[in-house]
Motif scaffolding. Sequence first.
Motif, mmCIF file in Angstrom:
data_model
loop_
_atom_site.group_PDB
_atom_site.id
_atom_site.type_symbol
_atom_site.label_atom_id
_atom_site.label_comp_id
_atom_site.label_asym_id
_atom_site.label_seq_id
_atom_site.Cartn_x
_atom_site.Cartn_y
_atom_site.Cartn_z
ATOM 1 N N ALA A 63 -16.945 -140.284 -16.845
ATOM 2 C CA ALA A 63 -16.666 -139.090 -17.636
ATOM 3 C C ALA A 63 -17.215 -137.878 -16.903
ATOM 4 C CB ALA A 63 -17.295 -139.205 -19.027
ATOM 5 N N VAL A 64 -16.331 -136.932 -16.572
ATOM 6 C CA VAL A 64 -16.703 -135.708 -15.873
ATOM 7 C C VAL A 64 -16.051 -134.539 -16.595
ATOM 8 C CG1 VAL A 64 -16.857 -134.549 -13.647
ATOM 9 C CG2 VAL A 64 -16.621 -137.029 -13.726
ATOM 10 N N ARG A 65 -16.860 -133.574 -16.992
ATOM 11 C CA ARG A 65 -16.371 -132.422 -17.761
ATOM 12 C C ARG A 65 -15.612 -132.923 -18.986
ATOM 13 N NH1 ARG A 65 -17.203 -127.533 -15.361
ATOM 14 N NH2 ARG A 65 -17.808 -127.557 -13.148
ATOM 15 N N HIS A 66 -14.342 -132.538 -19.172
ATOM 16 C CA HIS A 66 -13.591 -133.011 -20.331
ATOM 17 C C HIS A 66 -12.608 -134.119 -19.974
ATOM 18 C CE1 HIS A 66 -11.171 -129.788 -18.490
ATOM 19 N NE2 HIS A 66 -10.142 -130.529 -18.820
ATOM 20 N N ASP A 67 -12.731 -134.702 -18.765
ATOM 21 C CA ASP A 67 -11.813 -135.747 -18.301
ATOM 22 C C ASP A 67 -12.507 -137.098 -18.276
ATOM 23 O OD1 ASP A 67 -9.778 -133.901 -17.906
ATOM 24 O OD2 ASP A 67 -10.446 -133.448 -15.862
ATOM 25 N N PRO A 91 -15.529 -130.415 -8.546
ATOM 26 C CA PRO A 91 -16.559 -129.853 -7.663
ATOM 27 C C PRO A 91 -17.950 -130.061 -8.237
ATOM 28 C CG PRO A 91 -14.719 -128.324 -7.887
ATOM 29 C CD PRO A 91 -14.473 -129.440 -8.862
ATOM 30 N N ALA A 92 -18.908 -130.280 -7.337
ATOM 31 C CA ALA A 92 -20.274 -130.573 -7.763
ATOM 32 C C ALA A 92 -20.906 -129.355 -8.421
ATOM 33 C CB ALA A 92 -21.106 -131.015 -6.558
ATOM 34 N N GLY A 93 -21.723 -129.613 -9.424
ATOM 35 C CA GLY A 93 -22.440 -128.563 -10.137
ATOM 36 C C GLY A 93 -23.415 -129.173 -11.107
ATOM 37 N N LYS A 94 -24.322 -128.345 -11.631
ATOM 38 C CA LYS A 94 -25.317 -128.845 -12.567
ATOM 39 C C LYS A 94 -24.685 -129.359 -13.863
ATOM 40 C CE LYS A 94 -28.995 -125.771 -10.920
ATOM 41 N NZ LYS A 94 -29.944 -124.685 -11.283
ATOM 42 N N ASP A 95 -23.571 -128.755 -14.272
ATOM 43 C CA ASP A 95 -22.917 -129.136 -15.523
ATOM 44 C C ASP A 95 -21.780 -130.133 -15.316
ATOM 45 O OD1 ASP A 95 -24.613 -127.416 -16.848
ATOM 46 O OD2 ASP A 95 -23.226 -125.714 -16.703
ATOM 47 N N SER A 96 -21.634 -130.664 -14.103
ATOM 48 C CA SER A 96 -20.532 -131.597 -13.835
ATOM 49 C C SER A 96 -21.017 -132.889 -13.200
ATOM 50 C CB SER A 96 -19.481 -130.928 -12.942
ATOM 51 O OG SER A 96 -20.056 -130.512 -11.714
ATOM 52 N N ILE A 97 -22.249 -133.310 -13.513
ATOM 53 C CA ILE A 97 -22.743 -134.603 -13.026
ATOM 54 C C ILE A 97 -22.074 -135.710 -13.843
ATOM 55 C CG2 ILE A 97 -24.767 -136.067 -12.736
ATOM 56 C CD1 ILE A 97 -26.444 -133.602 -12.348
ATOM 57 N N SER A 110 -6.474 -132.158 -33.075
ATOM 58 C CA SER A 110 -7.523 -131.658 -32.172
ATOM 59 C C SER A 110 -7.508 -132.466 -30.886
ATOM 60 C CB SER A 110 -8.903 -131.756 -32.837
ATOM 61 O OG SER A 110 -9.207 -133.100 -33.118
ATOM 62 N N ALA A 111 -7.226 -131.805 -29.776
ATOM 63 C CA ALA A 111 -7.236 -132.467 -28.477
ATOM 64 C C ALA A 111 -8.662 -132.494 -27.932
ATOM 65 C CB ALA A 111 -6.322 -131.727 -27.503
ATOM 66 N N ASN A 112 -8.888 -133.404 -27.002
ATOM 67 C CA ASN A 112 -10.216 -133.566 -26.432
ATOM 68 C C ASN A 112 -10.406 -132.536 -25.313
ATOM 69 O OD1 ASN A 112 -12.736 -134.625 -25.824
ATOM 70 N ND2 ASN A 112 -11.907 -136.059 -24.332
ATOM 71 N N THR A 113 -10.975 -131.388 -25.661
ATOM 72 C CA THR A 113 -11.213 -130.327 -24.683
ATOM 73 C C THR A 113 -12.697 -130.053 -24.482
ATOM 74 O OG1 THR A 113 -11.015 -128.646 -26.422
ATOM 75 C CG2 THR A 113 -9.007 -129.209 -25.186
ATOM 76 N N ASP A 114 -13.557 -130.830 -25.114
ATOM 77 C CA ASP A 114 -15.004 -130.637 -24.983
ATOM 78 C C ASP A 114 -15.536 -131.455 -23.821
ATOM 79 O OD1 ASP A 114 -15.014 -129.008 -27.293
ATOM 80 O OD2 ASP A 114 -15.067 -130.802 -28.558
ATOM 81 N N ASN A 115 -16.474 -130.893 -23.109
ATOM 82 C CA ASN A 115 -17.035 -131.560 -21.943
ATOM 83 C C ASN A 115 -17.922 -132.730 -22.345
ATOM 84 O OD1 ASN A 115 -15.778 -129.738 -20.221
ATOM 85 N ND2 ASN A 115 -17.555 -128.383 -20.130
ATOM 86 N N VAL A 127 -21.490 -138.096 -26.218
ATOM 87 C CA VAL A 127 -22.047 -136.806 -26.610
ATOM 88 C C VAL A 127 -21.262 -135.747 -25.847
ATOM 89 C CG1 VAL A 127 -24.079 -135.327 -26.680
ATOM 90 C CG2 VAL A 127 -24.324 -137.788 -27.009
ATOM 91 N N ASN A 128 -20.595 -134.849 -26.583
ATOM 92 C CA ASN A 128 -19.766 -133.816 -25.989
ATOM 93 C C ASN A 128 -20.303 -132.434 -26.329
ATOM 94 O OD1 ASN A 128 -17.987 -136.281 -26.460
ATOM 95 N ND2 ASN A 128 -16.646 -135.052 -25.186
ATOM 96 N N ASP A 129 -20.223 -131.530 -25.374
ATOM 97 C CA ASP A 129 -20.561 -130.135 -25.632
ATOM 98 C C ASP A 129 -19.447 -129.473 -26.437
ATOM 99 O OD1 ASP A 129 -22.929 -130.303 -24.208
ATOM 100 O OD2 ASP A 129 -21.961 -129.807 -22.315
#
Length: 523
Positions: free
Chosen positions: A496-500, A469-475, A171-176, A192-194
Amino acid sequence: MKKGNWWDRGRDRKRYHRRTEWQRDNSGHRTQEQRIDSGAAGPSHRIQAHNADTIGSSSRSAASAPDLPGFYFDPEKNRYFRLLPGHNNCNPLTREGLQRKEQEGQRVRLLEEDERPRKKPPRAGLNSTMLLQKRHLGLLPESSYCRLIHELKVSGMRRHKLEVQSSDASSANTDNFRLIVADSACERVFTVNDVEHGGCKYGIMNFRGCSKGSLSVEMCDNLYFTNRKVSNLYVTNRKVNSICWASVTHSDSHVLLCLVGIAETPGCVSLLPASLFSNSYPDQPGMLCSFKISTAWSCAWCLNPQADKNFSTGLSRRVIVTDAVTGRRQTYGISSDVLAQQFALRAPVLYNGCRSGEIFSIDLRQRARRGTSWKGCRLYQESAITSVRILQDENYLIAADMLGKIKLWDLRVTRAVQQYEGHHNEHAYLPLHVNEAEGLLLAVGQDCYTRLWSLGDRRLLRTVPSPHPAGKDSIPSVVFSSQLGGQRGLPGLLMAVRHDLYYFPYNCDYQDGSHLSASSGGC
C-alpha cells in the motif's frame, strides 16, 4: 666576435632543449587524449578496453571525489560545479535536490528492470528444473527444496495494481494508506488511512481469490470510528503508532490500537471489535476498553493461556501490562522509552525494544520488583530499536534499529549470530515482517525500497522499488503471505503506497479481476 657567437649558440642550445622537453611532455598528453577521445590509433579491442578502464577509473574517481564546500561533483561530466546562492528562495542547484534527482533516476531504472519478463535468479544457476531433479534423486531435503522454490518465486514477482471496492459505492478510495496489518490467517487486513480534513480513518480489507488466479479486495470502513475532530463522530486527534490483532472472544476478534497524543490531546490504547468493520455489524457498540495514556509508543497482545487476555503497552520509561477483562494493571519502571514489543507464544514472556538500544524480556509469572532484577534476557544494539520479532522455536529474536541494522540474536548465548545488510533507516519507525514457513525476512526502508532476505543465510533476494517517488509520506506498508485471503488464498506481496494498493503474485500468468470479468464474464 667568436666568443660572442659561442655564447649565443650556448643560449640558443639551452632554449632549444627546454622547448623540446616541453613539446615532448605536451605531445604525450595530446597523444593520450587522442587515444581516449578519437580512438584513431591501435586495434579496436584495445580502444574499447582502454575506454572501459577510463570509465571505470572515472567512476572510481567520482566515488572517491571529496566534498568541497560550495561545490558539487557531477559524475557524468567528471568535474565540480559551483552551488549558486538562491534568489527568491529558489536555488536550482542544491546538494539535497541533486541527491533526490539521482535517487529518483535509480528508482525509475529499477522499475523498468522489474517490468522485464525474465529476472536474474537470486542464486547463480538456480532454476526449478534443477531443483526438481535434485529432489527426485534425493539430493535435496524437502525443507531446502521448499525454501529455494520460494526464493525463485520471489525473484519472479511482478507488480499489479488492485482496485479496492468499497462497501459504500458512492465513496471511492482516495485516502492515503498509512498502515496495513494482516491478521494471523491473512484473511483480513486492518487499514489506517489519512483523511483530507486531518486525522485518519479505520477499515478492514477482505480478500477473495479466484480459481483463475485473480484477487479481489473489498474495503469495509466505519465512519463512526474516525480519528479526527468532527462532531457526532468518535472525536480524537491522535496519531496511530502501533497496531496488533487481539483474540478476546475468538481468534482475531478485536484490534488493539496504540494512539500517540498530539498537542493537548492525550494518548490512549483502544480495543475495537473487528465486527464494527463489516457489512453485518449490529448497532454501534462502545469500545471494549480504552485507557488514556500520555505517551504510548507500542502495544502487543499475549496469546499464552497463562496470561489470557492480557496486553502490554510501551510508554516513556514504563511498561504496563493490562488485563482486558478486569482492567488490572502491572507496571514496570525502566530508564528509556519502549518503542517495540512482542509476546512469546510458549511462555508469558514479553520482549521489549527501547530507544536506548536495549532489548530485555519480562516474565509475567514473576512479580514486579524494585530496580531491574525482574529483567530477564538483556541485549544491546547501537541505536533505537524499531521492531522485535520472535521466531517459532523462541530461541532466536530479530531486531531492527534506527541505524538500519537488522540482527538475528541467539537468546541462549545472548549474542548476534547474523546481520542482514542493505536496510536503510535513519529515524523512522519501521516494522519487520518474518515468514518462517517460506524462510523470508522483509523490511521497508526509509528510502521506500522493500527488501527481502533469506532468513537462513541472510542473502538479499530481491529489492522492490516503490511505484511512487520516495518521500516521508510515501513509505510503503506491506503484507506478505503464502495464503493471502485465507486457506484458499493466493501467495504474494501486498503493498500500500499513498492511495494505491499493489499486488506482487507468485504466479507469472496472473490477471487482474477486471480483465477476467471483461473477457470471461467474471470468476
